[in-house]
Design a protein around this motif. Structure first.
Motif, PDB file in Angstrom:
ATOM      1  N   ASN A 127      48.089 -25.790  40.302  1.00  9.22           N
ATOM      2  CA  ASN A 127      49.411 -25.625  39.830  1.00  9.22           C
ATOM      3  C   ASN A 127      50.525 -26.225  40.548  1.00  9.22           C
ATOM      4  O   ASN A 127      50.579 -26.185  41.803  1.00  9.22           O
ATOM      5  CB  ASN A 127      49.578 -23.968  39.963  1.00  9.22           C
ATOM      6  N   ARG A 164      53.633 -17.994  40.025  1.00  5.48           N
ATOM      7  CA  ARG A 164      54.428 -18.498  39.168  1.00  5.48           C
ATOM      8  C   ARG A 164      55.804 -18.892  39.384  1.00  5.48           C
ATOM      9  O   ARG A 164      56.795 -18.797  38.736  1.00  5.48           O
ATOM     10  CB  ARG A 164      54.324 -17.863  37.756  1.00  5.48           C
ATOM     11  N   TYR A 206      61.897 -21.704  33.461  1.00  4.90           N
ATOM     12  CA  TYR A 206      61.790 -20.268  33.583  1.00  4.90           C
ATOM     13  C   TYR A 206      61.404 -19.487  32.058  1.00  4.90           C
ATOM     14  O   TYR A 206      60.438 -18.629  32.328  1.00  4.90           O
ATOM     15  CB  TYR A 206      63.056 -19.440  34.225  1.00  4.90           C
ATOM     16  N   ILE A 213      57.893 -20.510  31.074  1.00  4.28           N
ATOM     17  CA  ILE A 213      56.952 -19.784  31.849  1.00  4.28           C
ATOM     18  C   ILE A 213      56.557 -18.299  31.351  1.00  4.28           C
ATOM     19  O   ILE A 213      55.514 -17.925  31.290  1.00  4.28           O
ATOM     20  CB  ILE A 213      57.324 -19.864  33.373  1.00  4.28           C
ATOM     21  N   ALA A 269      55.923 -26.007  32.432  1.00  7.83           N
ATOM     22  CA  ALA A 269      55.579 -24.571  32.575  1.00  7.83           C
ATOM     23  C   ALA A 269      54.076 -24.170  32.489  1.00  7.83           C
ATOM     24  O   ALA A 269      53.669 -23.469  33.236  1.00  7.83           O
ATOM     25  CB  ALA A 269      56.369 -23.630  31.290  1.00  7.83           C
ATOM     26  N   GLY A 318      57.551 -14.177  38.181  1.00  9.26           N
ATOM     27  CA  GLY A 318      57.648 -15.718  38.414  1.00  9.26           C
ATOM     28  C   GLY A 318      59.042 -15.881  38.528  1.00  9.26           C
ATOM     29  O   GLY A 318      60.083 -15.139  38.023  1.00  9.26           O
ATOM     30  N   VAL A 334      52.883 -25.047  36.133  1.00  7.69           N
ATOM     31  CA  VAL A 334      53.184 -24.104  36.865  1.00  7.69           C
ATOM     32  C   VAL A 334      52.532 -23.080  36.874  1.00  7.69           C
ATOM     33  O   VAL A 334      51.897 -22.267  37.886  1.00  7.69           O
ATOM     34  CB  VAL A 334      54.759 -23.688  36.803  1.00  7.69           C
ATOM     35  N   GLY A 335      52.289 -22.470  35.616  1.00  7.46           N
ATOM     36  CA  GLY A 335      51.412 -21.052  35.428  1.00  7.46           C
ATOM     37  C   GLY A 335      50.038 -21.015  35.035  1.00  7.46           C
ATOM     38  O   GLY A 335      49.455 -20.072  35.305  1.00  7.46           O
ATOM     39  N   ASN A 346      46.865 -19.164  36.832  1.00  6.56           N
ATOM     40  CA  ASN A 346      47.175 -18.415  37.862  1.00  6.56           C
ATOM     41  C   ASN A 346      46.846 -18.606  39.280  1.00  6.56           C
ATOM     42  O   ASN A 346      46.223 -17.952  40.053  1.00  6.56           O
ATOM     43  CB  ASN A 346      46.822 -16.913  37.518  1.00  6.56           C
ATOM     44  N   SER A 367      48.266 -17.478  31.231  1.00  6.90           N
ATOM     45  CA  SER A 367      48.920 -17.096  32.418  1.00  6.90           C
ATOM     46  C   SER A 367      49.492 -15.729  32.496  1.00  6.90           C
ATOM     47  O   SER A 367      49.855 -15.509  31.219  1.00  6.90           O
ATOM     48  CB  SER A 367      50.044 -18.054  32.639  1.00  6.90           C
TER      49      SER A 367
END
Length: 261
Positions: A78, A164, A99, A102, A65, A144, A68-69, A72, A110
């Motif tokens: 990312n 995201r 998810y 995140i 996570a 996201g 991913v985030g 930003n 983020s």
């Protein structure tokens, strides 16, 4: 870092410049070289150890996570496509944890995209009607989302993922993940760390430059390859100086000496 322009728009603009680049290549000759500063995207490889039990799934999803985030970013660090060496069912359960993690990221690291790409929003909506091929977790409020592929390949618009939004792709082996990478792949987050020893002999053949522990994709050292265009690394050529001692290493290897010598 708050995005104001979508990755899709940037990639389209880059495609428009390709015609100019092709024209310039006609002038390249000895003494004159062309450095193409193309855009970069990042990926992730999750080994089977991440799915051994609930504790491992929680830890790996929490680290993923961050990749991913954090920051930003539209591209660059990312993680966008996350290759998981497991079956589709387990990948789906792990994606749900991803998810949730995140959404738990602190605001100073983020936040949901200020301007979510409308084309990406439409793509997510379209995927919800293709339940046999994809499963979309979240994304209804532009907060996201995680797209779970049912087949071992990313979505067709993977280069436009942002805000995201990540794509979890189950693959049979690590090598199947490596085959999906190319010179546009900047950073590859890896879990567990022991998997990096295997990947570093494979992914450079596909153009990957940077392997990093999962959760640390946005940590970087300025003197190493890391930014989207990597101008410093591309302007450097490796010069090799090899020294041999004939007594220790015969020039002709193990061939027997010629007669009369």
């Amino acid at each position: 870092m708050r995005p104001t322009t979508s990755v899709r728009r940037l990639m389209r603009r880059w495609s428009e410049h390709l015609v100019s680049v092709r024209h310039l290549t006609g002038y390249v000759r000895p003494g004159l070289e062309l450095i193409s500063l193309d855009p970069k995207l990042s990926a992730t490889v999750i080994g089977p150890e991440a799915f051994a039990d609930e504790a491992a799934m929680t830890i790996s999803s929490r680290l993923a996570a961050v990749d991913v985030g954090a920051l930003n970013q539209l591209g660059c660090f990312n993680a966008r496509v996350i290759y998981t060496v497991t079956d589709p069912g387990t990948a789906g359960r792990w994606a749900a944890l991803l998810y949730e993690e995140i959404q738990k990221l602190p605001e100073q690291a983020s936040t949901p995209a200020r301007r979510f790409d409308p084309a990406l929003r439409s793509d997510l909506l379209a995927l919800r009607t293709s339940g046999d091929w994809y499963h979309v977790i979240g994304g209804r409020d532009d907060e996201g989302a995680v797209i779970v592929s049912r087949l071992p390949e990313p979505v067709g618009f993977s280069d436009a993922l942002s805000g995201r939004v990540a794509n979890v792709v189950p693959v049979p082996t690590v090598r199947d993940a490596a085959r999906r990478m190319n010179a546009y792949t900047q950073t590859v987050g890896v879990y567990p760390d022991s998997l990096k020893a295997q990947l570093r002999d494979i992914v450079p053949l596909y153009g990957v430059q940077r392997l990093v522990s999962l959760g640390y994709a946005t940590h970087f050292r300025p003197e190493l390859p890391q930014d989207a265009m990597e101008p410093l690394r591309r302007m450097v050529k490796w010069i090799v100086d090899e020294t041999y001692e004939p007594a220790d290493t015969p020039p002709l290897g193990d061939l027997p000496p010629r007669e009369g010598r």
